[in-house]
Write an enzyme that holds these catalytic residues in place. Structure first.
Site, short mmCIF file in Angstrom:
data_model
loop_
_atom_site.label_atom_id
_atom_site.label_comp_id
_atom_site.label_asym_id
_atom_site.label_seq_id
_atom_site.Cartn_x
_atom_site.Cartn_y
_atom_site.Cartn_z
N GLY A 99 0.83 -1.19 0.00
CA GLY A 99 0.00 0.00 0.00
C GLY A 99 0.86 1.24 0.00
O GLY A 99 1.74 1.40 0.85
N SER B 203 -8.13 11.25 10.07
CA SER B 203 -7.70 10.10 9.28
C SER B 203 -6.27 10.29 8.78
O SER B 203 -5.46 9.36 8.85
CB SER B 203 -8.65 9.84 8.11
OG SER B 203 -8.68 10.95 7.25
N GLY C 66 -0.27 4.52 0.05
CA GLY C 66 -0.90 5.75 0.55
C GLY C 66 -0.10 6.27 1.73
O GLY C 66 1.05 5.88 1.94
N ALA D 136 -0.15 5.87 5.05
CA ALA D 136 0.35 4.95 6.07
C ALA D 136 1.51 4.12 5.52
O ALA D 136 2.54 3.95 6.18
CB ALA D 136 -0.78 4.04 6.56
N HIS E 26 -18.17 6.80 3.22
CA HIS E 26 -16.94 7.57 3.16
C HIS E 26 -15.72 6.90 3.79
O HIS E 26 -14.64 6.91 3.23
CB HIS E 26 -17.19 8.92 3.84
CG HIS E 26 -15.99 9.82 3.88
ND1 HIS E 26 -15.34 10.23 2.74
CD2 HIS E 26 -15.32 10.40 4.92
CE1 HIS E 26 -14.32 11.02 3.08
NE2 HIS E 26 -14.28 11.13 4.38
N SER F 130 -15.84 18.57 1.18
CA SER F 130 -15.16 18.54 2.48
C SER F 130 -15.91 19.18 3.63
O SER F 130 -16.59 20.19 3.48
CB SER F 130 -13.81 19.23 2.33
OG SER F 130 -13.18 19.33 3.57
N ARG G 112 -19.96 13.66 11.88
CA ARG G 112 -20.53 13.22 10.61
C ARG G 112 -21.73 12.28 10.77
O ARG G 112 -22.69 12.38 10.01
CB ARG G 112 -19.43 12.54 9.80
CG ARG G 112 -18.39 13.55 9.39
CD ARG G 112 -17.19 12.90 8.78
NE ARG G 112 -16.24 13.95 8.36
CZ ARG G 112 -15.04 13.71 7.88
NH1 ARG G 112 -14.62 12.46 7.76
NH2 ARG G 112 -14.26 14.70 7.52
#
Lengths: 578, 249
Positions: A11, A392, A13, A15, A353, A251, A286
């Protein structure tokens, strides 16, 4: 055994990039796998910012406040010591990103600027316009390139994870991956493997996620024995542009900068979030905002034009400020809808999401399988039953750092290296994966994998999102079982052994179905309402029976569930009320 | 909004890098708000040509679908752009889709753009930090300067600027506008500056900034409206100053 140790990160991304950098800085060689070039990972879609309580606005913010609001926002399902660690590390993480050249917005004095976000009343969110995730990915990707130039990191971009190579009843010794262009299947040895493969939005079809967010790698590992935790907690973001191919995120930063949500009631604008939640207004978390919009549209039938639409309005705000701070999202709305949000209110509706649940990991990010770690959206920590906005990006970077540290400790204590193991173990796993591909290539059934995906997504979106009822959840699980049968009768409509995308997609679909059942059944069992998981028939949070982490373990007939105590050692649960 | 029942779609296909490309025609039922992604999604659900012959599924790539990842770049009605933001209502009922031409085709609409990332490695477009451990805050920077850097930093590495550049062809190794813009971006950072000379030196080599023919197609094609021509001019200025500096010594 430091000298010859080799590590894999799956991965590319935030992280994964962070973990790879830390491993390389520790002097280890890293193989970094990513379906797309790392620069195109889903983390680039994160818009609003990254939380860190540096208190530059003199509001009295502190990491302790950040911790408390994160745990409270997550409805007390998060293991608290990890959250505390993350919130304490947050200021240094933002400083680091600044040092790496992330183009954060700044104050007139030249300090980092911070904006407001949901679930807090402090200015705690550092941001680069409204494409913060993109800017962070670029900065870390460039650092990986720096280490690549030094020969410490090898990139395998355009490769997809298929399975882990595991010693029977013991530990992970490598992975098997497929090159998406040539379809070459290969085993790669490693002394530890860090998974950073993101969330599962594609299970719901249209979401704010990228098309690569299938959760396929996590699903494959679940089938191989990794536990999957809190699967039922799926975040639905209140404001997205509904679309045919995806729902495009608008956003939370829009509301952080003063945007208001409204619809018409008795012919006049009704700012229902401000009326329902006077203290937090448009910046309630949210899950709460999404439920309010559902109530207004579905129950009160007050959606704009009677449809599933409410307005998100920034037309009253300063145009210059909007361009500087929200240019990126305004551009998305203009390009995909055609209207200028500076002039007319945006039409939005909630969308799937974020995946709060994920691979089970202990406090140090190790899964239940030794040598296999997970970080970022694909793990289940930090966010409990509902994630606060701008946490996040933070949890990705922090999780990547912790996972790297643990992986290093783990390989240093290992007695034998993966290189010392005979080829048989790896050859067997490669053969297994090749056989599966051959089987699919030979299949001349009548099912189109993309149709099956749509059916799965429809069932999941209808029954397993904002409002959950037990009969609906049962119906969804039944549908999933049916689809698991039908996928065996697949027709790829492509016989090529070169860049065969339907083949790859079918394998992803099988893994999505596995996790979809974990999500639906986990939700069915949890007879309470907590954070994003809401059952009108059980509208209250029930700490006595359900203040616990859901653990799903794979079995051929369906997931086996058990539950684990949540670590609430730092803050006593109390009623969540905004 | 045009009134139509079906969209005629011509796709340039190629089974693999060794075989010859060919055109295939399709017909897709029109729905309002379609983009090229939904057109391609329809075709993989029903892979048949316009005259109802079975067709293999077209290979294409996409990811974010909101023009921030650069993955789904292709040539649509003769113009290079992202498929996600190419709206059918603005394209008409007859649409051609081709792969980018300046990068090797992998299959159908999938191309290999790894050269973009190799260039970035050669040009050292990163901030040379001592490490990612805690070393306190970064350098202070005024808001206007930060904003200027942000505009340069929005590059999604899609390759549109390279596709339209007449200087990039089989006989030239020109790095293209996006890479030069990255040099400007990192040379403008207080710490990134430390190795500015190494970057400029790399741009003096074969395929470097000298190859720019000033056609200025790049800036028009950039989906992120990055001031690419300004970036090239600025880096050219840096090269000159650097040369003068070297001569003085």
């Amino acid at each position: 055994m430091k000298s010859q140790a080799k590590l894999i990160v799956v991965g590319g991304g935030l992280a994964g990039l962070m973990a790879a950098i830390r491993l390389a800085e520790g002097g280890y060689t890293v193989d970094l796998f990513s379906i797309v070039p790392c620069r195109r990972s889903h983390s680039v879609c994160a818009q609003g910012g990254i939380n860190a309580s540096v208190n530059t606005k003199g509001e009295g913010d502190s990491p302790r406040m950040h911790f408390e609001e994160t745990v409270y926002g997550g409805d007390f399902l998060a293991n608290q010591p990890l959250v505390m660690g993350m919130c304490e590390a947050a200021p240094e993480i933002v400083y680091l990103l600044d040092r790496l050249g992330v183009a954060f917005n700044r104050t007139p004095e030249g300090n980092l600027d911070f904006r407001r976000f949901g679930g807090t009343r402090f200015h705690r969110t550092a941001f680069a316009g409204s494409t913060t995730g993109q800017q962070m990915v670029y900065a870390l990707d460039e650092q990986v390139r720096r280490l690549e130039a030094q020969g410490l990191i090898n990139r395998f971009e355009g490769w997809e994870f298929l399975s882990a190579v595991m010693e029977e009843g013991s530990r992970v010794r490598g992975i098997v991956a497929i090159q998406l262009a040539s379809m070459e299947i290969r085993a790669f040895r490693a002394d530890a493997v860090i998974m950073a493969t993101g969330g599962v939005g594609m299970i719901f079809g249209r979401s704010t996620n990228s098309t690569i967010c299938t959760g396929s790698a996590a699903g494959a590992l679940y089938e191989q024995g990794a536990w999957y935790a809190n699967g039922e907690f799926i975040q639905v973001h209140p404001t997205a542009i509904p679309g045919e191919d995806k729902n495009r995120l608008m956003s939370e930063a829009i509301r952080g900068e003063g945007g208001r949500v409204w619809t018409y009631k008795n012919g006049k604008p009704w700012y229902f979030l401000e009326e329902m939640y006077p203290k937090y207004g448009n910046l309630v978390p949210r899950d709460i905002a999404s439920r309010a919009i559902f109530k207004v549209c579905r129950q009160d039938k007050l959606g704009v034009d009677g449809k599933d639409v409410v307005y998100l309005d920034i037309s009253h705000l300063d145009k210059n400020m909007l361009t500087k701070k929200l240019g990126g999202v305004i551009e998305i709305y203009e390009k995909f809808v055609g209207d200028d949000p500076r002039k007319v209110p945006m039409r939005v509706f909630p969308s799937v999401h974020y995946t709060m649940g994920g691979l089970y990991v202990t406090n140090d990010h190790m899964t239940n399988i030794p040598g296999l770690l997970a970080a970022g959206e694909c793990d289940y920590q930090y966010h409990g039953a509902n994630r606060l906005g701008a946490n996040s990006l933070l949890s990705c970077v922090y999780g990547g750092q912790v996972a790297a540290r643990t992986a290093i400790q783990y390989v240093e204590a290992l007695e034998s290296s993966s290189e010392s193991i005979g080829a048989k173990l790896f050859d067997q796993e490669v053969k297994k994966q090749k056989d599966r591909n051959d089987q699919l290539m030979r299949s001349r059934g009548k099912e189109n994998p993309y149709h099956l995906w749509e059916e799965m997504a429809a069932a999941m979106t209808e029954h397993v999102t904002v409002i959950r009822k037990n009969d609906g959840l049962k119906a969804a699980d039944q549908k999933l079982t049916e689809l698991q049968e039908r996928v065996k009768d697949v027709n790829l409509n492509d016989l090529s052994e070169w860049t065969n995308q339907p083949l790859i997609f079918t394998r992803e679909l099988e893994n999505m179905l596995l996790l979809a059942r974990v999500i639906a059944q986990g939700a069915l069992r949890r007879d309470e309402s907590r954070g994003a998981h809401y059952k009108p028939d059980f509208p209250e949070r029930n700490d006595k029976d359900w203040l616990k982490t859901t653990l799903a373990a794979y079995a051929p007939e369906g997931p086996k569930f058990s539950y684990e105590k949540v670590d609430i050692s730092l803050m006593k649960p109390r009623e969540r009320k905004y | 909004m045009p009134k139509m029942d079906f969209i005629q779609v011509k796709v340039k296909r190629q089974a693999n890098p060794r075989l010859k490309p060919y055109w295939e025609e399709y017909r897709v039922k029109y729905r309002p708000y379609m983009n090229i992604i939904t057109v391609l999604q329809e075709l993989r659900k029903n892979p048949h040509t316009f005259d109802n012959r079975p067709s293999s599924v077209i290979a294409w790539e996409a990811s974010c679908l909101e023009e921030v990842c650069g993955t789904c770049t292709m040539v649509i009605n003769g113009r290079v752009r992202q498929a996600c933001s190419a709206l059918v209502d603005q394209l008409g009922e007859s649409i051609t889709i081709e792969p980018m031409t300046k990068f090797p085709v992998v299959r159908d609409l999938v191309v290999d753009r790894s050269v973009i990332f190799r260039s970035l490695k050669r040009l050292k477009t990163w901030v040379p930090v001592d490490g990612t451990h805690a070393l306190g805050p970064g350098p202070k920077m005024g808001p206007d300067e930060a904003l200027e850097r942000y505009e340069m930093s929005k590059c999604i590495a899609c390759g549109c600027c390279m596709e339209v550049c007449p200087q990039i062809n089989e006989r030239s190794e020109f790095v293209g506008a996006a890479a030069i813009n990255q040099v400007r971006l990192f040379n403008s950072h207080p710490t990134g500056k430390v190795i500015e000379r190494e970057r400029l030196k790399a741009l003096m080599e074969k395929g470097g900034i000298e190859d720019c023919g000033n056609a200025q197609n790049c800036v028009k094609a950039c989906p992120k409206e990055i001031p690419l021509v300004t970036s090239i001019a600025d880096v050219n200025r840096q090269m000159t100053l650097n040369l003068l500096d070297l001569l003085k010594k």
